[in-house]
Design a protein around this motif. Structure first.
Motif, PDB file in Angstrom:
ATOM      1  N   ILE A  29       0.837  -1.202   0.000  1.00 51.22           N
ATOM      2  CA  ILE A  29       0.000   0.000   0.000  1.00 51.22           C
ATOM      3  C   ILE A  29       0.872   1.253   0.000  1.00 51.22           C
ATOM      4  N   TYR A  30       1.976   1.213   0.714  1.00 49.46           N
ATOM      5  CA  TYR A  30       2.891   2.351   0.733  1.00 49.46           C
ATOM      6  C   TYR A  30       3.450   2.602  -0.673  1.00 49.46           C
ATOM      7  N   GLN A  31       3.844   1.532  -1.342  1.00 43.02           N
ATOM      8  CA  GLN A  31       4.380   1.674  -2.704  1.00 43.02           C
ATOM      9  C   GLN A  31       3.315   2.191  -3.672  1.00 43.02           C
ATOM     10  N   GLN A  32       2.083   1.739  -3.513  1.00 41.36           N
ATOM     11  CA  GLN A  32       0.993   2.243  -4.362  1.00 41.36           C
ATOM     12  C   GLN A  32       0.811   3.743  -4.152  1.00 41.36           C
ATOM     13  N   CYS A  33       0.856   4.162  -2.910  1.00 42.13           N
ATOM     14  CA  CYS A  33       0.728   5.590  -2.605  1.00 42.13           C
ATOM     15  C   CYS A  33       1.882   6.382  -3.200  1.00 42.13           C
ATOM     16  N   ARG A  34       3.099   5.868  -3.082  1.00 39.61           N
ATOM     17  CA  ARG A  34       4.274   6.542  -3.663  1.00 39.61           C
ATOM     18  C   ARG A  34       4.143   6.649  -5.175  1.00 39.61           C
ATOM     19  N   GLU A  35       3.660   5.579  -5.811  1.00 39.40           N
ATOM     20  CA  GLU A  35       3.484   5.602  -7.269  1.00 39.40           C
ATOM     21  C   GLU A  35       2.471   6.660  -7.683  1.00 39.40           C
ATOM     22  N   ARG A  36       1.367   6.760  -6.948  1.00 41.16           N
ATOM     23  CA  ARG A  36       0.373   7.796  -7.242  1.00 41.16           C
ATOM     24  C   ARG A  36       0.997   9.172  -7.117  1.00 41.16           C
ATOM     25  N   GLY A  37       1.876   9.325  -6.127  1.00 38.56           N
ATOM     26  CA  GLY A  37       2.545  10.602  -5.922  1.00 38.56           C
ATOM     27  C   GLY A  37       3.442  10.994  -7.078  1.00 38.56           C
ATOM     28  N   LYS A  38       4.077  10.003  -7.693  1.00 35.96           N
ATOM     29  CA  LYS A  38       4.956  10.282  -8.828  1.00 35.96           C
ATOM     30  C   LYS A  38       4.178  10.857 -10.011  1.00 35.96           C
ATOM     31  N   ASP A  39       2.917  10.470 -10.131  1.00 36.35           N
ATOM     32  CA  ASP A  39       2.095  10.889 -11.258  1.00 36.35           C
ATOM     33  C   ASP A  39       1.286  12.158 -10.995  1.00 36.35           C
ATOM     34  N   SER A  40       1.364  12.670  -9.777  1.00 37.97           N
ATOM     35  CA  SER A  40       0.557  13.844  -9.448  1.00 37.97           C
ATOM     36  C   SER A  40       1.150  15.097 -10.097  1.00 37.97           C
ATOM     37  N   HIS A  41       0.279  16.036 -10.402  1.00 36.25           N
ATOM     38  CA  HIS A  41       0.773  17.284 -10.984  1.00 36.25           C
ATOM     39  C   HIS A  41       1.116  18.265  -9.873  1.00 36.25           C
ATOM     40  N   VAL A  42       2.024  19.159 -10.157  1.00 32.34           N
ATOM     41  CA  VAL A  42       2.456  20.157  -9.187  1.00 32.34           C
ATOM     42  C   VAL A  42       1.453  21.305  -9.206  1.00 32.34           C
ATOM     43  N   ALA A  43       0.950  21.653  -8.041  1.00 26.74           N
ATOM     44  CA  ALA A  43       0.013  22.772  -7.907  1.00 26.74           C
ATOM     45  C   ALA A  43       0.541  23.683  -6.809  1.00 26.74           C
ATOM     46  N   LEU A  44       1.392  24.606  -7.208  1.00 28.93           N
ATOM     47  CA  LEU A  44       1.977  25.542  -6.245  1.00 28.93           C
ATOM     48  C   LEU A  44       0.932  26.552  -5.786  1.00 28.93           C
ATOM     49  N   PRO A  45       1.082  27.053  -4.568  1.00 29.43           N
ATOM     50  CA  PRO A  45       0.167  28.094  -4.089  1.00 29.43           C
ATOM     51  C   PRO A  45       0.262  29.345  -4.963  1.00 29.43           C
ATOM     52  N   SER A  46      -0.758  30.178  -4.893  1.00 31.39           N
ATOM     53  CA  SER A  46      -0.761  31.415  -5.680  1.00 31.39           C
ATOM     54  C   SER A  46       0.413  32.294  -5.267  1.00 31.39           C
ATOM     55  N   GLU A  47       0.783  33.210  -6.148  1.00 31.95           N
ATOM     56  CA  GLU A  47       1.982  34.034  -5.925  1.00 31.95           C
ATOM     57  C   GLU A  47       1.918  34.901  -4.672  1.00 31.95           C
ATOM     58  N   ASN A  48       0.735  35.263  -4.228  1.00 32.86           N
ATOM     59  CA  ASN A  48       0.626  36.122  -3.045  1.00 32.86           C
ATOM     60  C   ASN A  48       0.375  35.306  -1.768  1.00 32.86           C
ATOM     61  N   ASP A  49       0.570  34.004  -1.828  1.00 33.82           N
ATOM     62  CA  ASP A  49       0.325  33.132  -0.689  1.00 33.82           C
ATOM     63  C   ASP A  49       1.443  33.256   0.349  1.00 33.82           C
ATOM     64  N   TRP A  50       1.095  33.009   1.596  1.00 31.54           N
ATOM     65  CA  TRP A  50       2.030  32.972   2.730  1.00 31.54           C
ATOM     66  C   TRP A  50       3.240  32.090   2.431  1.00 31.54           C
ATOM     67  N   PHE A  51       3.035  31.005   1.724  1.00 31.39           N
ATOM     68  CA  PHE A  51       4.096  30.047   1.404  1.00 31.39           C
ATOM     69  C   PHE A  51       5.303  30.748   0.787  1.00 31.39           C
ATOM     70  N   TRP A  52       5.079  31.723  -0.073  1.00 31.88           N
ATOM     71  CA  TRP A  52       6.169  32.384  -0.797  1.00 31.88           C
ATOM     72  C   TRP A  52       6.949  33.369   0.070  1.00 31.88           C
ATOM     73  N   THR A  53       6.455  33.658   1.265  1.00 28.06           N
ATOM     74  CA  THR A  53       7.201  34.524   2.184  1.00 28.06           C
ATOM     75  C   THR A  53       8.240  33.736   2.971  1.00 28.06           C
ATOM     76  N   LEU A  54       8.191  32.420   2.869  1.00 28.12           N
ATOM     77  CA  LEU A  54       9.087  31.552   3.641  1.00 28.12           C
ATOM     78  C   LEU A  54      10.444  31.412   2.972  1.00 28.12           C
ATOM     79  N   ASN A  55      11.460  31.147   3.778  1.00 32.07           N
ATOM     80  CA  ASN A  55      12.767  30.829   3.205  1.00 32.07           C
ATOM     81  C   ASN A  55      12.715  29.394   2.659  1.00 32.07           C
ATOM     82  N   ASN A  56      13.732  29.009   1.922  1.00 31.33           N
ATOM     83  CA  ASN A  56      13.718  27.695   1.264  1.00 31.33           C
ATOM     84  C   ASN A  56      13.644  26.530   2.246  1.00 31.33           C
ATOM     85  N   ASP A  57      14.331  26.650   3.385  1.00 29.67           N
ATOM     86  CA  ASP A  57      14.267  25.578   4.386  1.00 29.67           C
ATOM     87  C   ASP A  57      12.852  25.403   4.923  1.00 29.67           C
TER      88      ASP A  57
END
Length: 150
Positions: A29-57
């Protein structure tokens, strides 16, 4: 008398059902979940989101945390089944499997990262509600997309 025999048989049978479970039961089941993750598309938060105020770490901490949460949701039903087995074994005096299951479900995040997460729980919960982050995803694809966005 018949009830006692039936109860004894049930206890004996129950003990057999929970005998020698293994974390290997989670592997598929873990491997199935990992495989699904490999196929998922990247959906970054919007440009004005809190996420973009963070440092890379901190961005990396957010993504690792959200991916762990998604993997926990994906593997949850199998873990629940194993938790029942572990509980029954622990009641019988055998805690090794329960301890192994608990260790397997702990986070990979370091204590300071966990403290940071605790202090940003509301924002993390908000981000974690995005559909693309509800299911396992590829951390490397997200890290790549973030580095290309700069």
């Amino acid at each position: 008398m018949r009830c006692i025999v039936n109860a004894a048989f049930l206890l004996l049978f129950t003990g057999c059902v929970y005998a020698e479970p293994s974390l290997h039961e989670l592997d598929s089941i873990y491997q199935q979940c990992r495989e699904r993750g490999k196929d998922s598309h990247v959906a970054l938060p919007s440009e004005n989101d809190w996420f973009w105020t963070l440092n890379n770490d901190d961005k990396a901490t957010v993504l690792v945390y959200l991916n762990e949460q998604a993997m926990n949701r994906c593997t949850g039903s199998e873990v629940d089944k194993l938790a029942i087995k572990a509980f029954h074994l622990a009641v019988e005096g055998e805690r090794n499997f329960l301890d192994s299951l608990i260790a397997a479900r702990t986070t990979t995040l370091k204590p300071l990262q966990q403290q940071w997460i605790a202090s940003h729980r509301d924002e993390l919960n908000r981000l974690g509600k995005q559909p693309a982050l509800q299911v396992p995803f590829s951390l490397s694809q997200y890290f790549k997309a973030i580095s290309e966005k700069k």
